[in-house]
Design a protein around this motif. Structure first.
Motif, short mmCIF file in Angstrom:
data_model
loop_
_atom_site.label_atom_id
_atom_site.label_comp_id
_atom_site.label_asym_id
_atom_site.label_seq_id
_atom_site.Cartn_x
_atom_site.Cartn_y
_atom_site.Cartn_z
N ASP A 168 3.78 1.92 -15.46
CA ASP A 168 5.02 2.51 -15.97
C ASP A 168 6.00 2.80 -14.83
N LEU A 169 5.48 3.27 -13.69
CA LEU A 169 6.34 3.55 -12.55
C LEU A 169 6.94 2.27 -11.98
N VAL A 170 6.13 1.21 -11.95
CA VAL A 170 6.61 -0.08 -11.45
C VAL A 170 7.73 -0.61 -12.35
N LYS A 171 7.54 -0.46 -13.66
CA LYS A 171 8.58 -0.91 -14.60
C LYS A 171 9.87 -0.12 -14.41
N ALA A 172 9.73 1.14 -14.06
CA ALA A 172 10.90 1.99 -13.87
C ALA A 172 11.60 1.74 -12.54
N HIS A 173 10.91 1.08 -11.60
CA HIS A 173 11.48 0.81 -10.27
C HIS A 173 11.25 -0.66 -9.90
N PRO A 174 11.81 -1.58 -10.68
CA PRO A 174 11.54 -3.01 -10.46
C PRO A 174 12.09 -3.53 -9.13
N ALA A 175 13.14 -2.92 -8.61
CA ALA A 175 13.73 -3.41 -7.36
C ALA A 175 12.77 -3.26 -6.20
N GLU A 176 12.03 -2.15 -6.17
CA GLU A 176 11.10 -1.90 -5.06
C GLU A 176 9.84 -2.76 -5.16
N SER A 177 9.37 -3.01 -6.38
CA SER A 177 8.07 -3.64 -6.57
C SER A 177 8.13 -5.06 -7.10
N ASN A 178 9.32 -5.57 -7.37
CA ASN A 178 9.47 -6.87 -8.04
C ASN A 178 8.78 -6.88 -9.40
N GLY A 179 8.60 -5.68 -9.95
CA GLY A 179 8.03 -5.56 -11.28
C GLY A 179 6.56 -5.92 -11.37
N LEU B 20 0.84 -1.21 0.00
CA LEU B 20 0.00 0.00 0.00
C LEU B 20 0.87 1.25 0.00
N THR B 21 1.85 1.27 0.90
CA THR B 21 2.73 2.44 1.03
C THR B 21 3.64 2.58 -0.17
N LEU B 22 4.07 1.46 -0.74
CA LEU B 22 4.91 1.52 -1.93
C LEU B 22 4.17 2.19 -3.08
N GLY B 23 2.90 1.84 -3.26
CA GLY B 23 2.10 2.47 -4.32
C GLY B 23 2.03 3.97 -4.13
N ALA B 24 1.86 4.41 -2.88
CA ALA B 24 1.81 5.85 -2.59
C ALA B 24 3.15 6.50 -2.83
N PRO C 188 -3.27 -4.98 -6.24
CA PRO C 188 -4.39 -4.13 -5.83
C PRO C 188 -4.04 -3.20 -4.67
N ALA C 189 -3.24 -3.68 -3.72
CA ALA C 189 -2.86 -2.82 -2.59
C ALA C 189 -2.04 -1.63 -3.08
N MET C 190 -1.15 -1.86 -4.03
CA MET C 190 -0.37 -0.76 -4.60
C MET C 190 -1.28 0.23 -5.32
N MET C 191 -2.31 -0.29 -5.98
CA MET C 191 -3.25 0.57 -6.69
C MET C 191 -3.96 1.50 -5.71
N GLU C 192 -4.35 0.97 -4.55
CA GLU C 192 -5.01 1.80 -3.55
C GLU C 192 -4.07 2.89 -3.05
N GLY C 193 -2.82 2.53 -2.75
CA GLY C 193 -1.87 3.52 -2.28
C GLY C 193 -1.59 4.59 -3.31
N PHE C 194 -1.49 4.18 -4.57
CA PHE C 194 -1.23 5.10 -5.67
C PHE C 194 -2.38 6.09 -5.84
N LEU D 109 5.60 5.61 -4.79
CA LEU D 109 5.99 5.69 -6.19
C LEU D 109 5.47 6.98 -6.81
N TYR D 110 4.25 7.37 -6.46
CA TYR D 110 3.70 8.61 -7.00
C TYR D 110 4.33 9.84 -6.33
N ILE D 111 4.46 9.79 -5.01
CA ILE D 111 5.04 10.93 -4.29
C ILE D 111 6.48 11.17 -4.75
N ASP D 112 7.25 10.10 -4.93
CA ASP D 112 8.64 10.24 -5.39
C ASP D 112 8.70 10.84 -6.79
N LYS D 113 7.73 10.45 -7.63
CA LYS D 113 7.66 11.01 -8.98
C LYS D 113 7.40 12.51 -8.92
N VAL D 114 6.46 12.91 -8.06
CA VAL D 114 6.13 14.33 -7.91
C VAL D 114 7.34 15.10 -7.38
#
Length: 382
Positions: A296-307, A53-57, A311-317, A59-64
């Protein structure tokens, strides 16, 4: 001339510049990070899903933050572990409030968020996107709670309706004995009432010391086709695994609080066929802009998300998108008051193929509800 005397003109100049900057609305504080506080169970029964959940959030915050932040300021998300303990959740929230957090964000758990709620009005601080669908966060409308996900009652009601439509006439209910469990069961019973039916059995766990073996024995005796479990991922997975170890093929179903890869891993070889309700679009619906953006963010950061998008990541995002939009609308140096004000006027906001909206009389956000089934590869299929 002494060194002190020589530096006097320089100090006067610096003071004049500082005064001028303040006069024109600039200050050192204006360039400070925007502090956002989170308390959640990074250890304990829900650790795996909280991390996703937090990883999804993040990924977007880090992008911003990487593209200039919000109105020139970066978001500082400070996350504290409450071990899935309501008392620790309240203590963590107070710590974050005392540190100057302009908003709390992405708490996890119904009793845990409930423990935080008294602090919100006292400190006049908004809570954005609590990761719980408890009805007590929706009705009556709490002036400082802004939900993003649908209610547990809505998704439990929809889950029961769909299970009945699939021909499952013998459905058992299992709940944890707390406000979360009671809330989900209320929705499930609404689904039964809608079809003028009743559950074949209804059992309860204690949250701290669940009697898995006892509930499994009662379930096998009741012999339902499906058991809908309103409980944490650990308790739900332990129940399914115990059923399978006992030779039972009762179909398992649960709510979206368990829609994570961590839940699939806890189930192991017993994951396939488990039904999980959903409150966001499928992570494989790449025709939905929000899903594509996260992918696209997950593809760009495969180490954090295992690629892998879950659904939990979607909620956080999605939750982070609401947070960032509120900060943008709050202007330079957003305060607790301005964030609350702009959220109350955010009547329609497109997350990218899914809308949320708020008003002073409605802080629900969205009513989206669906179900998925875990396939043999551990994916959530719609």
């Amino acid at each position: 001339m002494s060194k002190s005397t020589r530096n006097r003109p320089l100090r006067r100049f610096a003071a004049s510049v500082a005064t001028a900057l303040v006069a024109f609305g600039f200050s050192a504080a204006a360039q400070a990070d925007i502090l956002i506080g989170q308390t959640a169970g990074f250890t304990g029964q829900v650790a795996a899903s909280v991390k996703e959940l937090t990883l999804g959030a993040k990924l977007y915050i880090d992008k911003v933050n990487a593209t200039g932040g919000v109105n020139g300021q970066k978001i500082d998300l400070q996350s504290l572990d409450d071990g899935f303990d309501p008392k620790r959740a309240a203590a963590n929230a107070q710590t974050l409030i005392d540190k100057g957090a302009v908003a709390l964000f992405l708490t996890r758990g119904t009793p845990h968020t409930q423990a935080v709620m008294p602090l919100l009005e006292k400190a006049q601080v908004p809570l954005i996107a609590p990761s719980t669908g408890a009805m007590l966060l929706h009705k009556p409308v709490h002036p400082f709670v802004f939900n993003v996900r649908s209610t547990y009652q809505r998704e439990a009601e929809r889950a029961v309706q769909l299970l009945l439509e699939m021909g499952n006439t013998r459905i058992a209910l299992v709940q944890v004995n707390d406000t979360f469990g009671a809330d989900g069961i209320a929705g499930a019973m609404a689904g039964f009432n809608d079809r003028k039916m009743k559950p074949v059995a209804h059992f309860t766990y204690e949250r701290e010391k669940p009697d898995i073996a006892g509930v499994v024995k009662q379930l096998i005796a009741a012999d339902p086709q499906v058991v809908l479990m309103v409980a944490s991922q650990q308790i739900t997975a332990d129940t399914v695994n115990a059923l399978r170890a006992a030779g039972s093929r009762i179909l398992g179903a649960t709510l979206s609080n368990n829609a994570s890869n961590g839940f699939v891993q806890l189930l192991g070889q017993n994951a396939a066929g488990i039904i999980v309700s959903q409150v966001f679009p499928s992570e494989r619906s790449t025709n939905v802009p929000m899903v594509r953006e996260l992918g696209d963010l997950v593809k760009a950061h495969p180490a954090e998300s295992n690629g892998q998008v879950t659904p939990a990541m979607m909620e956080g995002f999605a939750s982070a998108k609401v947070l960032v939009e509120a900060l943008k609308r709050a202007g330079k140096d957003p305060s607790r008051a301005t964030i609350q004000k702009v959220l109350n006027s955010m009547t329609r906001f497109d997350l990218g193929g899914m809308e949320v909206g708020y008003s002073p009389t409605d802080h629900t956000g969205t009513n989206y509800a669906d179900i998925a089934i875990i396939d043999p590869r551990g994916r959530f299929l719609r």
